[in-house]
Design a protein around this motif. Structure first.
Motif, PDB file in Angstrom:
ATOM      1  N   TYR A 465     169.593   7.225  97.848  1.00 52.35           N
ATOM      2  CA  TYR A 465     168.629   6.559  96.962  1.00 52.35           C
ATOM      3  C   TYR A 465     168.354   5.149  97.469  1.00 52.35           C
ATOM      4  O   TYR A 465     167.371   4.519  97.111  1.00 52.35           O
ATOM      5  CB  TYR A 465     169.128   6.531  95.511  1.00 52.35           C
ATOM      6  CG  TYR A 465     170.173   5.475  95.238  1.00 52.35           C
ATOM      7  CD1 TYR A 465     171.484   5.639  95.666  1.00 52.35           C
ATOM      8  CD2 TYR A 465     169.849   4.280  94.586  1.00 52.35           C
ATOM      9  CE1 TYR A 465     172.437   4.668  95.448  1.00 52.35           C
ATOM     10  CE2 TYR A 465     170.800   3.298  94.364  1.00 52.35           C
ATOM     11  CZ  TYR A 465     172.096   3.500  94.800  1.00 52.35           C
ATOM     12  OH  TYR A 465     173.038   2.515  94.597  1.00 52.35           O
ATOM     13  N   ARG A 466     169.288   4.627  98.284  1.00 50.97           N
ATOM     14  CA  ARG A 466     169.017   3.436  99.088  1.00 50.97           C
ATOM     15  C   ARG A 466     169.814   3.577 100.377  1.00 50.97           C
ATOM     16  O   ARG A 466     170.643   4.467 100.503  1.00 50.97           O
ATOM     17  CB  ARG A 466     169.308   2.135  98.340  1.00 50.97           C
ATOM     18  CG  ARG A 466     170.713   1.878  97.902  1.00 50.97           C
ATOM     19  CD  ARG A 466     170.789   0.622  97.014  1.00 50.97           C
ATOM     20  NE  ARG A 466     170.670  -0.623  97.762  1.00 50.97           N
ATOM     21  CZ  ARG A 466     169.758  -1.585  97.480  1.00 50.97           C
ATOM     22  NH1 ARG A 466     168.912  -1.446  96.478  1.00 50.97           N
ATOM     23  NH2 ARG A 466     169.728  -2.697  98.196  1.00 50.97           N
ATOM     24  N   ASN A 467     169.550   2.735 101.326  1.00 49.85           N
ATOM     25  CA  ASN A 467     170.218   2.863 102.613  1.00 49.85           C
ATOM     26  C   ASN A 467     171.517   2.067 102.623  1.00 49.85           C
ATOM     27  O   ASN A 467     171.549   0.924 102.164  1.00 49.85           O
ATOM     28  CB  ASN A 467     169.299   2.398 103.743  1.00 49.85           C
ATOM     29  CG  ASN A 467     168.063   3.280 103.892  1.00 49.85           C
ATOM     30  OD1 ASN A 467     168.188   4.512 103.912  1.00 49.85           O
ATOM     31  ND2 ASN A 467     166.882   2.677 103.969  1.00 49.85           N
ATOM     32  N   ALA A 468     172.553   2.691 103.119  1.00 45.55           N
ATOM     33  CA  ALA A 468     173.857   2.034 103.193  1.00 45.55           C
ATOM     34  C   ALA A 468     174.688   2.764 104.228  1.00 45.55           C
ATOM     35  O   ALA A 468     174.392   3.913 104.582  1.00 45.55           O
ATOM     36  CB  ALA A 468     174.563   2.086 101.844  1.00 45.55           C
ATOM     37  N   VAL A 469     175.734   2.106 104.701  1.00 46.09           N
ATOM     38  CA  VAL A 469     176.642   2.782 105.624  1.00 46.09           C
ATOM     39  C   VAL A 469     178.078   2.420 105.260  1.00 46.09           C
ATOM     40  O   VAL A 469     178.394   1.270 104.987  1.00 46.09           O
ATOM     41  CB  VAL A 469     176.298   2.453 107.100  1.00 46.09           C
ATOM     42  CG1 VAL A 469     176.347   0.965 107.387  1.00 46.09           C
ATOM     43  CG2 VAL A 469     177.199   3.212 108.058  1.00 46.09           C
TER      44      VAL A 469
END
Ligand SMILES: Nc1nc2c(c(=O)[nH]1)N[C@H]1C(S)=C(S)[C@@H](COP(=O)(O)OP(=O)(O)OC[C@H]3O[C@@H](n4cnc5c(=O)[nH]c(N)nc54)[C@H](O)[C@@H]3O)O[C@H]1N2
Ligand SMILES: Nc1nc2c(c(=O)[nH]1)N[C@H]1C(S)=C(S)[C@@H](COP(=O)(O)OP(=O)(O)OC[C@H]3O[C@@H](n4cnc5c(=O)[nH]c(N)nc54)[C@H](O)[C@@H]3O)O[C@H]1N2
Ligand code: SF4
Ligand SMILES: [Mo]
Length: 754
Positions: A465-469
């Motif tokens: 739903y959002r970009n993350a790592v």
């Protein structure tokens, strides 16, 4: 009352790890002491899940401690499993498996891989190698019990199987949710922890959530509106909505317009399906269908999201396509608040190679031997597994490998699958339990407790739903002689490559990795190989993928960029921001456009016409349609052995509407018999108007009363196997996906057994 911290508490340690039990991928905080889990809660500083956890996350403690979880390999001798060393197990595999391939050809070994593998990097990344070493065309997975229609639709429209846009829920004003229940499932093909919180925020800012479901699900219960739909009838609802958009001049393409192709074809192909014509078929009034289309078109930012209920139907791929068309035609594809593409830091084909254009996807390069079902993504429908084992001839499956899969419970007609597995010359399972499927194996090789493994999500950041790592390191060190699953996989690959049972796994890992890098990276390969040489197994892949990926440091060329060390050093993960528009760069279609009208899909509308030409069947006096029901304290078929989840009221109950209960003489809490396909099951009735009349809702994944399985707690309250009632002869012909929703069943009250 103790006045000081007891000594035992002072050596408590805290570890952070990502939960591998569902697609929400929550960050957990694990407190542990002396090798024992003390508590598990949500990790507040996790940039992605922000402290959210569900009851399953906390069950990792029970999973770690479960006495039934296998700690050693098992070999079946004279019909009984006996514990074995790893060397003994591999010697047995070497003695029995390669000779089947040598004598009867590559296709003689079939392989089936299940859901947990998507959460296990060691299984995910090594599976293609195993498939290659086997060379078999008989490849089956849980994808054809689940999301294959969505993958095919994405492949046809956007050029890659995993280019699936997800709801940008934090910025939308209107969300139409069809055939999903994320309040319970925590989302699927959409990685977004705490949908409940996000839906609440949507409503609080004046937005609207509308749910279409044959049951007033937990998600429907918190929505602004809910409409019952007849199981399997979504295609009519969706066609009516698309038709209304054209009919009422509501189509607006927005900024995606220059990247679209096929609008006129879509308009022509859907011209016959007016809301008025479709309403009787889906059981929703035409005014409502039209109003839904208008609301969607008029909302400033809106999104339509469809999930498993829309996929596990004979029109699964058409449904997935029509859902995406609604996003496109209302100007919401690739727009903030609409359906957007995540941009994963790793492992995404839609960030690799030349952008904006590609080879696209194709299906049907092979067909299954018995039913002639086309391969999709190299896979054959799970529904074809049993017949490929049973039917003699060239290419017959004589041996099976199952990896984290339990098709005996999770697929239609499990009794047939059981019989077929029992008839094999050899069966190997990589699994952590002796369960309904693995009881048929000759050798079982156990994985580890998730707390003993590093974790990095391969597919799910592509649906974020959002970009993350984020990455997590093992909380506990496994026993020295219990290999990580990536090593087990590589040992098996080596064995199948003819290198023997005792292949040097680390050497093999390096050799395979370097070969693959040279093939994909060309002249940059040597630098990548040298820079990652200190790493082994999955970690080396992650480092490579991160550093060469869209946010990577490009091996030093971008000092600000990501490396595995940078990510590892940030336990709550690195936020990479809200989703951003990605058209046309995300596309991998040969035309470089979004294909709105793939010929296979237009062609498939003929099947809808055939259905429409038939008179509508009225429900018989005892005939009902059955659907599934996920529950917070379950995970498909394999978490019923964990005390923290199994406790409380018995949950495998059949929901029926009060009118049906009265008509059929069913009583609340009483038993009833359900029959279809020559199979009979019994379940306890729960009368409730949350299910629409004519429909029974029963959870899937139960039926733990089969002999030979070893899950003691699960066996105490086995529940009934819904899939026993479903036919393995019907599937979506485009994607091969099983039909799990809406099967016709006969319901009979069992009087006197209340
Ligand atoms: N009627 C109906 N049927 C359905 C569904 C439905 O909605 N309705 N849903 C379908 C869906 S979406 C799916 S994904 C499928 C799932 O179908 P499957 O993937 O076949 O089934 P699971 O129940 O997830 O079983 C997972 C297996 O993996 C093992 N396992 C767990 N962890 C590990 C591990 O770390 N390593 C190894 N090696 N093994 C492990 C478990 O013991 C179990 O045997 O079921 C499908 N079946
Ligand atoms: N607690 C828990 N969480 C899970 C799982 C689990 O077993 N338990 N499984 C995981 C897996 S493998 C997956 S794939 C995801 C799935 O995640 P979701 O797609 O959210 O799955 P469900 O919760 O089964 O929701 C499907 C909804 O579709 C409805 N439905 C059934 N038939 C039809 C139909 O014909 N039309 C329409 N419109 N609706 C229909 C059902 O009533 C149900 O409410 O969940 C994952 N998360
Ligand atoms: S929602 Fe529950 S099962 Fe899913 S990842 Fe989060 S804690 Fe784990
Ligand atoms: Mo699934």
């Amino acid at each position: 009352m103790p006045t000081a911290i007891p000594a035992a508490l002072s050596d408590e340690q805290i570890a952070h790890r990502i939960c591998p039990l569902c697609e929400a991928c929550c960050g957990l905080e694990v407190r542990h002491r002396n090798g024992q889990v003390v508590s598990i809660r949500g990790h507040e500083q996790d940039v992605f899940s922000r402290g959210y956890i569900c009851p399953k996350g906390a069950s990792l403690k029970d999973l770690h401690e479960d006495p039934d979880r296998l700690r050693t390999p098992l070999i079946k001798r004279d019909g009984q499993f006996v514990q074995a060393t790893w060397d003994e197990a591999f010697a047995e595999i070497e003695r029995r498996l390669p000779r089947i391939k040598a004598a009867q050809g590559n296709d003689a070994i079939g392989i089936a891989i299940g859901n947990p593998s998507a959460h296990k990097i060691g299984l995910m990344l090594n599976f293609p190698r195993l498939l290659k070493a086997l060379g078999t065309g008989n490849f089956f997975s849980a994808s054809t019990l689940d999301q294959m229609p969505k993958q095919l639709q994405a492949g046809l429209m956007f050029g890659n199987w995993l280019s699936i846009p997800v709801p940008d829920i934090e910025r939308t004003d209107f969300m139409l949710l069809i055939g999903g229940n994320p309040m319970v499932s925590n989302g699927s093909m959409w990685t977004g922890p705490d949908v409940r919180g996000k839906a609440k925020a949507l409503r609080e800012r004046g937005g609207k959530l509308v749910v279409i479901d044959p049951r007033r699900s937990e998600t429907a219960a918190v929505a602004n509106a809910h409409h019952f739909i007849r199981p399997g009838a979504d295609v009519y609802l969706l066609l009516a909505m698309v038709h209304t958009l054209f009919d009422e001049n509501l189509v607006k393409l927005g900024s995606a317009a220059p990247h679209l192709q096929g609008l006129a074809e879509v308009k022509a192909a859907t011209a016959a399906y007016s809301a008025e014509a479709m309403a009787p078929r889906c059981g929703i009034e035409s005014v409502t269908l039209r109003e839904l289309a208008r609301e969607l078109a008029q909302a400033k930012r809106a999104v339509v999201y469809g999930r498993i209920g829309t996929c596990t139907q004979s029109f699964g791929t058409l449904n997935s396509w029509l859902i995406e068309l609604l996003n496109v035609l209302t100007g919401n594809l690739d727009q903030p608040g609409g359906a957007m593409f995540a941009k994963s830091a790793t492992f995404a084909a839609n960030t690799a190679g030349p952008s904006g254009v590609g080879k696209g996807v194709s299906t049907g390069r092979r067909k299954s031997r018995v039913s002639g079902a086309p391969e999709v993504m190299g896979e054959l429908p799970m529904n074809c597994l049993a017949e490929e084992i049973e039917t003699p001839g060239v290419g017959q499956i004589k041996a099976m490998i199952t990896i984290a899969a339990n098709p005996v419970l999770s697929a239609p007609n499990g009794a047939r699958i059981s019989r077929a597995l029992e008839s094999l010359d050899f069966m190997l399972s990589l699994d952590i339990y002796v369960n309904e499927t693995t009881r048929h194996a000759d050798v079982i090789l156990p994985g580890l407790s998730p707390l003993e493994e590093m974790h990095f999500d391969v597919p799910f950041p592509q649906f974020g739903y959002r970009n993350a790592v984020r990455v997590s390191q093992p909380v506990f060190i496994p026993d020295a002689d219990h290999p990580h699953e990536w090593k087990t996989m590589l040992r098996l690959v080596g064995l199948l490559q003819g290198k023997g049972a005792n292949v040097d796994v680390l050497a093999s890992d390096a050799e395979l990795f370097e070969g693959e890098v040279r093939k994909t990276l060309g002249e940059d390969a040597e630098q990548a190989i040298a820079a990652t040489r200190h790493l082994r197994g999955p970690a080396r892949f992650v480092e490579l993928s991160l550093r060469t990926g869209p946010y990577g440091d490009k091996f030093g060329r971008d000092a600000e960029g990501l490396t595995l060390t940078k990510v590892s050093d940030t336990p709550g993960g690195i936020d990479l921001g809200a989703l951003k528009p990605r058209l046309p760069e995300v596309l991998r279609t040969p035309s470089g456009k979004v294909e709105l009208a793939p010929p296979q899909l237009l062609q498939d509308l003929k099947r809808v016409d055939i259905e429409l030409a038939k008179p509508q069947v009225a429900d018989g006096p005892t005939s009902m349609q059955i659907i599934g029901r996920r529950q917070v304290r379950s995970g498909n078929s394999w978490m019923h052995n964990l005390p923290v989840l199994a406790k409380g009221p018995f949950r495998c109950t059949a929901l029926v509407h009060p009118e049906d209960a009265q008509r059929l003489g069913l009583t609340d809490g009483g038993l009833a018999q359900f029959s279809a396909q020559g199979q009979i099951i019994q379940a306890q009735i729960q009368i409730s108007d949350e299910v629409m009349s004519g429909v029974v809702s029963l959870p899937h994944g139960w039926g733990h009363d089969l002999p030979g399985a070893r899950q003691q707690l699960a066996a105490q309250r086995p529940g009934a196997n819904l899939n026993a009632l479903l036919s393995d002869r019907v599937w979506d012909p485009l994607s091969g996906n099983a039909v799990l929703s809406g099967g016709a069943i006969t319901v009979t009250a069992l009087n006197g057994s209340n």
